[in-house]
Design an enzyme around this catalytic site. Structure first.
Site, PDB file in Angstrom:
ATOM      1  N   SER A 105       0.821  -1.214   0.000  1.00  0.00           N
ATOM      2  CA  SER A 105       0.000   0.000   0.000  1.00  0.00           C
ATOM      3  C   SER A 105       0.853   1.262   0.000  1.00  0.00           C
ATOM      4  O   SER A 105       0.640   2.175  -0.806  1.00  0.00           O
ATOM      5  CB  SER A 105      -0.914   0.012   1.228  1.00  0.00           C
ATOM      6  OG  SER A 105      -1.819  -1.051   1.194  1.00  0.00           O
TER       7      SER A 105
ATOM      8  N   ARG B 144       5.905 -10.153  -7.478  1.00  0.00           N
ATOM      9  CA  ARG B 144       5.198 -11.077  -8.369  1.00  0.00           C
ATOM     10  C   ARG B 144       5.022 -10.466  -9.759  1.00  0.00           C
ATOM     11  O   ARG B 144       4.591  -9.320  -9.886  1.00  0.00           O
ATOM     12  CB  ARG B 144       3.837 -11.437  -7.772  1.00  0.00           C
ATOM     13  CG  ARG B 144       3.996 -12.277  -6.490  1.00  0.00           C
ATOM     14  CD  ARG B 144       2.681 -12.837  -5.997  1.00  0.00           C
ATOM     15  NE  ARG B 144       1.816 -11.796  -5.463  1.00  0.00           N
ATOM     16  CZ  ARG B 144       0.610 -11.513  -5.927  1.00  0.00           C
ATOM     17  NH1 ARG B 144       0.098 -12.171  -6.946  1.00  0.00           N
ATOM     18  NH2 ARG B 144      -0.110 -10.563  -5.358  1.00  0.00           N
TER      19      ARG B 144
ATOM     20  N   TYR C 239      -3.333  -4.074  -3.633  1.00  0.00           N
ATOM     21  CA  TYR C 239      -3.393  -2.970  -2.675  1.00  0.00           C
ATOM     22  C   TYR C 239      -3.901  -1.715  -3.372  1.00  0.00           C
ATOM     23  O   TYR C 239      -3.444  -1.364  -4.465  1.00  0.00           O
ATOM     24  CB  TYR C 239      -2.010  -2.693  -2.080  1.00  0.00           C
ATOM     25  CG  TYR C 239      -1.400  -3.887  -1.391  1.00  0.00           C
ATOM     26  CD1 TYR C 239      -1.761  -4.233  -0.098  1.00  0.00           C
ATOM     27  CD2 TYR C 239      -0.462  -4.685  -2.044  1.00  0.00           C
ATOM     28  CE1 TYR C 239      -1.206  -5.333   0.542  1.00  0.00           C
ATOM     29  CE2 TYR C 239       0.097  -5.790  -1.416  1.00  0.00           C
ATOM     30  CZ  TYR C 239      -0.279  -6.106  -0.121  1.00  0.00           C
ATOM     31  OH  TYR C 239       0.270  -7.192   0.496  1.00  0.00           O
TER      32      TYR C 239
ATOM     33  N   LYS D 106       5.269   4.108  17.153  1.00  0.00           N
ATOM     34  CA  LYS D 106       3.851   4.482  17.014  1.00  0.00           C
ATOM     35  C   LYS D 106       2.992   3.297  16.613  1.00  0.00           C
ATOM     36  O   LYS D 106       1.813   3.218  16.979  1.00  0.00           O
ATOM     37  CB  LYS D 106       3.699   5.641  16.018  1.00  0.00           C
ATOM     38  CG  LYS D 106       4.219   5.370  14.607  1.00  0.00           C
ATOM     39  CD  LYS D 106       3.153   4.893  13.649  1.00  0.00           C
ATOM     40  CE  LYS D 106       3.733   4.594  12.278  1.00  0.00           C
ATOM     41  NZ  LYS D 106       2.709   4.267  11.283  1.00  0.00           N
TER      42      LYS D 106
ATOM     43  N   THR E  93      -2.078   7.182  13.233  1.00  0.00           N
ATOM     44  CA  THR E  93      -2.063   5.725  13.288  1.00  0.00           C
ATOM     45  C   THR E  93      -2.938   5.174  14.408  1.00  0.00           C
ATOM     46  O   THR E  93      -3.549   4.115  14.276  1.00  0.00           O
ATOM     47  CB  THR E  93      -0.613   5.217  13.455  1.00  0.00           C
ATOM     48  OG1 THR E  93       0.207   5.836  12.468  1.00  0.00           O
ATOM     49  CG2 THR E  93      -0.527   3.720  13.278  1.00  0.00           C
TER      50      THR E  93
ATOM     51  N   ASN F  15      -2.341  -1.429  12.136  1.00  0.00           N
ATOM     52  CA  ASN F  15      -2.007  -1.741  13.522  1.00  0.00           C
ATOM     53  C   ASN F  15      -3.200  -1.518  14.441  1.00  0.00           C
ATOM     54  O   ASN F  15      -3.501  -2.344  15.300  1.00  0.00           O
ATOM     55  CB  ASN F  15      -0.802  -0.913  13.961  1.00  0.00           C
ATOM     56  CG  ASN F  15       0.472  -1.369  13.267  1.00  0.00           C
ATOM     57  OD1 ASN F  15       1.072  -2.354  13.632  1.00  0.00           O
ATOM     58  ND2 ASN F  15       0.854  -0.637  12.227  1.00  0.00           N
TER      59      ASN F  15
END
Length: 331
Positions: A11, A33, A49, A190, A247, A255
Site C-alpha cells: 500500500s 510477483r 493494494y 507508534k 495511526t 495496527n
C-alpha cells in the site's frame, strides 16, 4: 529528470510511487510477483493494494536490476524484517551515489538496528546517502490526494532538500530534518501504541482511554528516543505526534485494526485475517522495541503490555488490569 526506483508494491510503496510521479519524478516500481508488475504497467492499478485507485503511468517490473538501472533515488518499501534479505540481493545493483530512502517503520529483530542502520550495514552506504521518511501518511489518503505533510530526514541537508523537491506535490508537503534517529524511533514505536489503542477500542473503551494511551505512549517514545540520541522536538512534530495520532485513531491503520480485533476477543490468527494478510508492523516491532528499551534501561509499560498480549498469551483484560495497577506517580 530525477529517476527513482520504488522497491516494494504494498500500500505505502504504491502510494509513494504515485507521489513521486505526481511530483514529476520518473518512477519504476519493483513488485515481487510478475502479475502485479504487469497490472501496474498495463492497467496502472495494483491488483492487491489500493486496487480501486487509478495510478499515473508508472513503469513496473519484477526484475530488480531493471528497476534499479540508473536510479538516482532508491526507495525501500518492504517489511522491516525482510529488509536485510532483500537488500543483500539488491546491493550490487544500486548506483554508487544513489540516495537510499527508507519508508520502513520498525526495529530489526535480534540486532535491534534501526532501518537506516540496516541499510548502511548491508550496502556500505555512508549515513549522508541514507534518508528516512515519516509522518501522518496513511497510504489510502495519500493515494487519493488528500493533503498531508511529512518529514524527510537525512544527515546531509542538501540531499534532504533535493529529495524534498523530488516528492513535493500540491497535496504532499515534505519538511526536511537531519534527525534520522528521531524519525525512525517515532515511526517504529507508534505502530506499537496503535495496537494498544486498537485493543482499547475493541474492548469498548472510549475517547478518554484512547487519549490517555496516546499521551502516555508518546511519553514512552520520547524516553526511548532521547536514550538513543533523538531530538525531543522531532518527536513533538510530524514524525512523532503527527504519525502517532493518525495511526492510533484511523480505521485505515493496520495496527489499530489488528489491535481492535484482539480487544474484541479475537485471536492473533483472526486479527491477521481481518487485516487481509497485510503486515501489522507493530506485532513484530513490539518485541524489538521492548528489547531496545531494556538495553537502554528505559521503562515502556505500554510496549511491554502489547508484547505480552501478542506473544506471551496475556489476555487483554489482564493487560489493562496490570497497567491500571501500576504505582501512581508524578507525570
Amino acid at each position: 529528470m530525477t529517476t527513482a526506483a520504488v522497491l516494494g508494491a504494498g500500500s505505502w510503496g504504491t502510494a509513494f510511487a504515485k507521489v513521486l510521479a505526481d511530483a514529476g519524478t520518473d518512477v519504476t516500481m519493483w513488485a515481487r510477483r510478475p502479475e502485479v508488475a504487469e497490472s501496474l504497467s498495463t492497467h496502472h492499478r495494483n491488483p492487491d493494494y489500493l486496487s480501486d485507485i487509478p495510478l499515473p503511468p508508472i513503469a513496473a517490473t519484477h526484475d530488480p536490476a531493471v528497476a534499479l538501472a540508473g536510479a538516482d533515488i532508491v526507495v525501500l518499501a518492504v517489511p522491516s524484517q525482510s529488509l536485510r534479505t532483500n537488500l543483500t540481493a539488491w546491493k550490487g545493483l544500486i548506483a554508487p551515489e544513489a540516495t537510499l530512502v527508507s519508508l520502513i517503520k520498525g526495529v530489526e529483530t535480534g540486532t535491534l538496528l534501526r532501518m537506516s542502520e540496516v541499510i548502511g550495514e548491508v550496502t556500505g552506504a555512508a549515513p549522508e546517502r541514507i534518508a528516512v521518511l515519516s509522518g501522518p501518511n496513511l497510504a489510502r489518503e495519500v493515494a487519493t490526494c488528500q493533503p498531508t505533510a511529512t518529514v524527510i530526514a537525512c544527515a546531509d541537508n542538501e540531499r534532504g532538500v533535493a529529495l524534498q523537491h523530488a516528492i513535493a506535490t500540491g497535496y504532499f508537503r515534505p519538511y526536511t530534518n537531519t534527525d534520522v534517529i528521531g524519525c525512525e524511533i517515532g515511526g517504529a514505536c507508534k505502530n506499537v501504541i496503535a495496537l494498544a489503542c486498537g485493543i482499547a477500542s475493541g474492548m469498548g473503551l472510549g475517547d478518554n482511554s484512547i487519549a490517555s494511551l496516546i499521551t502516555r505512549g508518546l511519553a514512552e517514545i520520547i524516553r526511548l528516543g532521547v536514550a538513543v540520541g533523538a531530538e525531543p522536538a522531532t518527536l513533538a512534530g510530524l514524525a512523532g505526534v503527527g504519525d502517532l495520532v493518525a495511526t492510533c485513531n484511523s480505521s485505515l491503520s493496520r495496527n489499530r485494526s489488528f489491535g481492535h480485533v484482539l480487544g474484541a476477543g479475537g485471536s492473533m490468527e483472526v486479527a491477521q485475517q481481518a487485516t487481509h494478510g497485510q503486515v501489522a508492523e507493530g506485532v513484530k516491532s513490539c518485541t524489538s522495541v521492548r528489547a531496545l528499551a531494556v538495553r537502554h534501561d528505559v521503562e515502556m509499560p505500554l510496549t511491554n503490555a502489547v508484547h505480552q498480549v501478542c506473544h506471551e498469551g496475556l489476555s487483554v483484560r489482564e493487560a489493562v488490569g496490570n497497567l491500571l495497577g501500576r504505582r501512581i506517580k508524578p507525570e
